[in-house]
Design a protein around this motif. Structure first.
Motif, PDB file in Angstrom:
ATOM      1  N   UNK A  44       0.536  -0.993  -0.005  1.00 57.71           N
ATOM      2  CA  UNK A  44       0.217  -0.193  -0.050  1.00 57.71           C
ATOM      3  C   UNK A  44       0.677   1.006  -0.008  1.00 57.71           C
ATOM      4  N   UNK A  45      -0.119   1.728  -0.149  1.00 59.89           N
ATOM      5  CA  UNK A  45       0.951   3.048   0.304  1.00 59.89           C
ATOM      6  C   UNK A  45       0.120   4.595   0.006  1.00 59.89           C
ATOM      7  N   UNK A  46       0.107   5.804   0.926  1.00 57.32           N
ATOM      8  CA  UNK A  46      -0.015   7.335   1.132  1.00 57.32           C
ATOM      9  C   UNK A  46      -0.212   8.539   0.301  1.00 57.32           C
ATOM     10  N   UNK A  47      -1.415   8.529   0.310  1.00 62.19           N
ATOM     11  CA  UNK A  47      -1.793   9.633  -0.633  1.00 62.19           C
ATOM     12  C   UNK A  47      -1.850  11.345   0.036  1.00 62.19           C
ATOM     13  N   UNK A  48      -1.189  12.309  -0.871  1.00 63.87           N
ATOM     14  CA  UNK A  48      -1.411  13.640  -0.071  1.00 63.87           C
ATOM     15  C   UNK A  48      -2.821  13.769  -0.845  1.00 63.87           C
TER      16      UNK A  48
ATOM     17  N   UNK B 263      -9.890   7.044   3.918  1.00 58.84           N
ATOM     18  CA  UNK B 263      -9.653   8.757   3.890  1.00 58.84           C
ATOM     19  C   UNK B 263      -8.416   8.472   5.499  1.00 58.84           C
ATOM     20  N   UNK B 264      -7.811   9.182   5.274  1.00 57.36           N
ATOM     21  CA  UNK B 264      -6.469   9.533   6.908  1.00 57.36           C
ATOM     22  C   UNK B 264      -6.342  11.339   7.649  1.00 57.36           C
ATOM     23  N   UNK B 265      -8.034  11.524   7.385  1.00 54.79           N
ATOM     24  CA  UNK B 265      -8.144  12.643   7.887  1.00 54.79           C
ATOM     25  C   UNK B 265      -9.600  13.723   6.931  1.00 54.79           C
ATOM     26  N   UNK B 266      -8.315  14.595   6.249  1.00 53.59           N
ATOM     27  CA  UNK B 266      -9.749  15.441   5.626  1.00 53.59           C
ATOM     28  C   UNK B 266      -8.901  15.522   4.230  1.00 53.59           C
ATOM     29  N   UNK B 267      -7.718  15.556   4.260  1.00 48.47           N
ATOM     30  CA  UNK B 267      -7.146  15.807   3.229  1.00 48.47           C
ATOM     31  C   UNK B 267      -5.285  14.200   3.090  1.00 48.47           C
ATOM     32  N   UNK B 268      -6.238  13.535   2.794  1.00 46.60           N
ATOM     33  CA  UNK B 268      -5.034  12.821   3.325  1.00 46.60           C
ATOM     34  C   UNK B 268      -5.970  10.678   3.013  1.00 46.60           C
TER      35      UNK B 268
ATOM     36  N   UNK C 181      -4.805   6.924   2.252  1.00 47.47           N
ATOM     37  CA  UNK C 181      -4.388   5.416   2.486  1.00 47.47           C
ATOM     38  C   UNK C 181      -4.990   4.924   1.313  1.00 47.47           C
ATOM     39  N   UNK C 182      -4.102   4.102  -0.091  1.00 42.95           N
ATOM     40  CA  UNK C 182      -4.515   2.882  -0.555  1.00 42.95           C
ATOM     41  C   UNK C 182      -3.393   1.151  -0.114  1.00 42.95           C
ATOM     42  N   UNK C 183      -4.643   1.227   0.388  1.00 44.70           N
ATOM     43  CA  UNK C 183      -3.967  -0.534   0.344  1.00 44.70           C
ATOM     44  C   UNK C 183      -4.051  -1.577  -0.531  1.00 44.70           C
ATOM     45  N   UNK C 184      -3.576  -2.233  -0.706  1.00 47.21           N
ATOM     46  CA  UNK C 184      -3.147  -3.235  -2.387  1.00 47.21           C
ATOM     47  C   UNK C 184      -2.873  -4.852  -1.929  1.00 47.21           C
ATOM     48  N   UNK C 185      -3.786  -5.081  -2.599  1.00 47.11           N
ATOM     49  CA  UNK C 185      -3.025  -6.280  -2.217  1.00 47.11           C
ATOM     50  C   UNK C 185      -2.764  -7.370  -3.949  1.00 47.11           C
TER      51      UNK C 185
ATOM     52  N   UNK D  44       5.005  -1.869  -5.657  1.00 48.51           N
ATOM     53  CA  UNK D  44       3.693  -1.024  -5.497  1.00 48.51           C
ATOM     54  C   UNK D  44       3.691   0.596  -4.890  1.00 48.51           C
ATOM     55  N   UNK D  45       5.454   0.374  -4.481  1.00 50.47           N
ATOM     56  CA  UNK D  45       5.898   1.869  -3.682  1.00 50.47           C
ATOM     57  C   UNK D  45       5.891   2.464  -4.727  1.00 50.47           C
ATOM     58  N   UNK D  46       6.200   2.145  -6.154  1.00 45.90           N
ATOM     59  CA  UNK D  46       6.364   3.214  -7.132  1.00 45.90           C
ATOM     60  C   UNK D  46       5.039   3.766  -7.754  1.00 45.90           C
ATOM     61  N   UNK D  47       4.761   3.024  -7.864  1.00 49.54           N
ATOM     62  CA  UNK D  47       3.593   3.261  -8.063  1.00 49.54           C
ATOM     63  C   UNK D  47       2.366   4.743  -7.457  1.00 49.54           C
ATOM     64  N   UNK D  48       2.814   3.950  -6.254  1.00 46.34           N
ATOM     65  CA  UNK D  48       2.181   5.048  -5.038  1.00 46.34           C
ATOM     66  C   UNK D  48       2.967   6.227  -5.229  1.00 46.34           C
ATOM     67  N   UNK D  49       3.946   6.466  -6.033  1.00 50.13           N
ATOM     68  CA  UNK D  49       4.831   7.542  -5.962  1.00 50.13           C
ATOM     69  C   UNK D  49       4.435   8.249  -7.520  1.00 50.13           C
ATOM     70  N   UNK D  50       4.412   7.605  -8.349  1.00 49.08           N
ATOM     71  CA  UNK D  50       3.803   8.266  -9.678  1.00 49.08           C
ATOM     72  C   UNK D  50       2.163   8.849  -9.674  1.00 49.08           C
ATOM     73  N   UNK D  51       1.315   8.016  -8.747  1.00 48.23           N
ATOM     74  CA  UNK D  51      -0.200   8.149  -8.671  1.00 48.23           C
ATOM     75  C   UNK D  51       0.003   9.560  -7.774  1.00 48.23           C
ATOM     76  N   UNK D  52       0.685  10.025  -6.321  1.00 49.28           N
ATOM     77  CA  UNK D  52       0.888  11.335  -6.146  1.00 49.28           C
ATOM     78  C   UNK D  52       0.963  12.434  -6.797  1.00 49.28           C
TER      79      UNK D  52
END
Length: 391
Positions: free
Chosen positions: A215-219, A307-312, A314-318, A344-352
Motif C-alpha cells: 500500500x501507499x499513502x496519498x496526500x 480516508x486519513x483525515x480530510x486531506x490524506x 491510504x491505498x491498501x493493495x493486495x 507498489x511503492x513506485x506506483x504510489x509515488x507516480x499516483x501522487x
C-alpha cells in the motif's frame, strides 16, 4: 530446546534443537552436512529431498523431532549404494547435472524411481519427477539418465539392486499390515486454462494464487484519490511498464513489460475493473501470456481507498497472482515478493505525482518509467544488510 538424535548417513547425530527445527536445518546447520540444498522451503521444489528410512522426504517441511531414532541419508551418504553409483555415472553421461543445485534432491527421487518402478517408461518417469524443479530446465537429461539406468538393469539385473527392491516390497507389506505410512500414487493434475478465468470475471470471487499485500499513502482527499484510481488509463500510466492499447467500458486490452534480474517478460492480455463505490474498493482482474516464454499469468489487484483525515488517504493493495509455464519457478521467490512491493511503492509515488500535476485537456498520459537494474540491486543490497543484522 531439546536434544534430538538422528542416525544420519550411518552416524548418530545428537544436537540441541528447537521443536520447530526442520530436518533440513538440522542437517545443514547442526550436522554441517551442506550437500542438502534448501530452496522454496514450502515442500514444492524438491531440492531438499533426502531419504528417511529409505524413502524420499522433503526435509524443509519435516520436523527434526519427528525423525528421532530414524535413519536419514543425504547426498553425502551414498558412496556404497549400488543404485546411486549407477545414477551418478548416468547423470554425468547424459548432461543431467546442469548447475547442480537441484541435483541432491533429484538423485534421491531418481533412486526411489529406480527402486520402486523397474518397468517405468518415459511418461511415468516424468510424472514421478514432477515434484522436483530444475531451475536450469534440464529435465530431458535427467529423464534420460534415469531411463538408461532402468534399461541397463533390465538387460543385466544386479543382485544388490534386486535385494533392495525386495526389501522395499517387504517394507510396504509391513506398513499395510501395521497401518503405517503408505505412499500415494502420483496423478497428473488438470491444468485450468486462462479461458476459465475469463469466465469468472465479474463473479465477485477472489482469485487464487500467491498473495502479496502492500500500500501507499496519498496526500489528497479520499474522494479525489478514488476517482483517480478508477480511471484505467490514468492508473495504467502510473504502473511501470504498463500500456493500454484499447478500452471498452471497464475492460482494457494491453501489455505490461517486466524485467527483474535474469527474468524478462512482456505479458499481453486483457483486464476488467470491478468497482464497489460504497466502500471505495475495486478489483482489477487480468490475464496475459508472455510471447517469449509462453508463460501464462493471471491475477487480481484489489485495492481500497480509505480516508486519513480530510486531506490524506491510504491505498491498501493486495495482489493475488498465479503463473504457469517456465516463469512459474520465480513465483514463490522472496526476491520477487520484494520486487512487487517495490513496484507498489513506485506506483504510489507516480499516483501522487499525477494527482499533484493533472494532465491538461486532451493530453495523453505517458508510460511510467523505472530502472529495473537499480531496483534489482537495491533489493539485493537490502537483503545483504539484513543478513548481517541477523548474524
Amino acid at each position: 530446546m531439546a536434544e534430538i538424535s538422528i542416525q544420519i548417513n550411518g552416524r548418530k547425530q545428537s544436537h540441541q534443537a528447537e521443536a520447530r527445527t526442520h530436518l533440513g536445518d538440522f542437517i545443514r546447520e547442526k550436522s554441517r552436512l551442506t550437500g542438502t540444498n534448501l530452496s522454496c522451503e514450502h515442500g514444492v521444489c524438491g531440492a531438499c529431498t533426502v531419504l528417511v528410512d529409505g524413502r524420499p522426504v522433503r526435509s524443509c517441511i519435516t520436523f527434526a523431532g519427528a525423525c528421532e531414532g530414524h535413519e536419514v541419508r543425504t547426498v553425502e551418504g551414498y558412496d556404497d549404494d549400488p543404485i546411486m553409483l549407477r545414477l551418478r555415472s548416468a547423470f554425468s553421461e547424459h548432461h543431467a547435472l546442469q548447475c547442480g543445485f537441484c541435483t541432491p534432491g533429484m538423485l534421491a527421487t531418481s533412486r526411489d524411481i529406480v527402486l520402486r518402478l523397474p518397468e517405468a517408461d518415459e511418461a511415468r518417469v516424468r510424472i514421478e519427477l514432477s515434484g522436483n524443479i530444475c531451475r536450469c530446465t534440464g529435465y530431458q537429461g535427467i529423464t534420460a539418465a534415469i531411463l538408461s539406468v532402468l534399461q541397463a538393469l533390465r538387460e543385466q539385473p544386479d543382485d544388490q539392486v534386486q535385494a533392495l527392491r525386495a526389501a522395499v516390497v517387504q517394507h510396504v507389506q509391513q506398513d499395510w499390515t501395521q497401518g503405517g505410512f503408505v505412499t500415494f500414487e502420483a496423478d497428473q493434475e488438470e491444468v485450468s486454462t486462462v479461458e476459465s478465468v475469463a469466465a469468472d470475471a465479474g463473479s465477485g470471487e477472489k482469485g487464487k494464487g500467491q498473495a502479496i499485500q502492500g500500500g501507499f499513502d496519498a496526500g489528497f482527499p479520499a474522494a479525489q484519490v478514488w476517482a483517480f484510481m478508477t480511471d484505467l488509463p490514468q492508473v495504467a500510466a502510473c504502473l511501470p511498464g504498463a500500456v493500454i492499447e484499447s478500452q471498452e467500458g471497464a475492460s482494457v486490452q494491453g501489455k505490461i513489460a517486466i524485467k527483474f534480474g535474469p527474468m524478462s517478460a512482456a505479458f499481453k492480455g486483457h483486464a476488467t475493473l470491478e468497482r464497489d463505490e460504497a466502500h471505495r474498493t475495486a478489483v482489477l482482474r487480468g490475464e496475459g501470456v508472455d510471447s517469449l516464454s509462453q508463460s501464462r499469468a493471471r491475477g487480481d489487484v484489489q485495492y481500497q481507498v480509505t480516508a486519513q483525515g480530510e486531506t490524506g488517504s491510504r491505498v491498501s493493495v493486495e495482489l493475488v497472482y498465479a503463473l504457469q509455464g517456465p516463469l512459474a519457478q520465480f513465483s514463490r521467490s522472496g526476491l520477487v515478493q520484494d520486487f512487487v512491493r517495490r513496484m507498489i511503492a513506485e506506483f504510489g509515488k507516480n499516483v501522487n505525482l499525477r494527482l499533484e500535476k493533472p494532465l491538461a485537456q486532451g493530453e495523453q498520459p505517458a508510460v511510467a518509467q523505472f530502472n529495473p537494474v537499480r531496483m534489482f540491486f537495491s533489493i539485493l543490497w537490502d537483503r545483504f544488510k539484513g543478513f548481517f543484522r541477523r548474524s
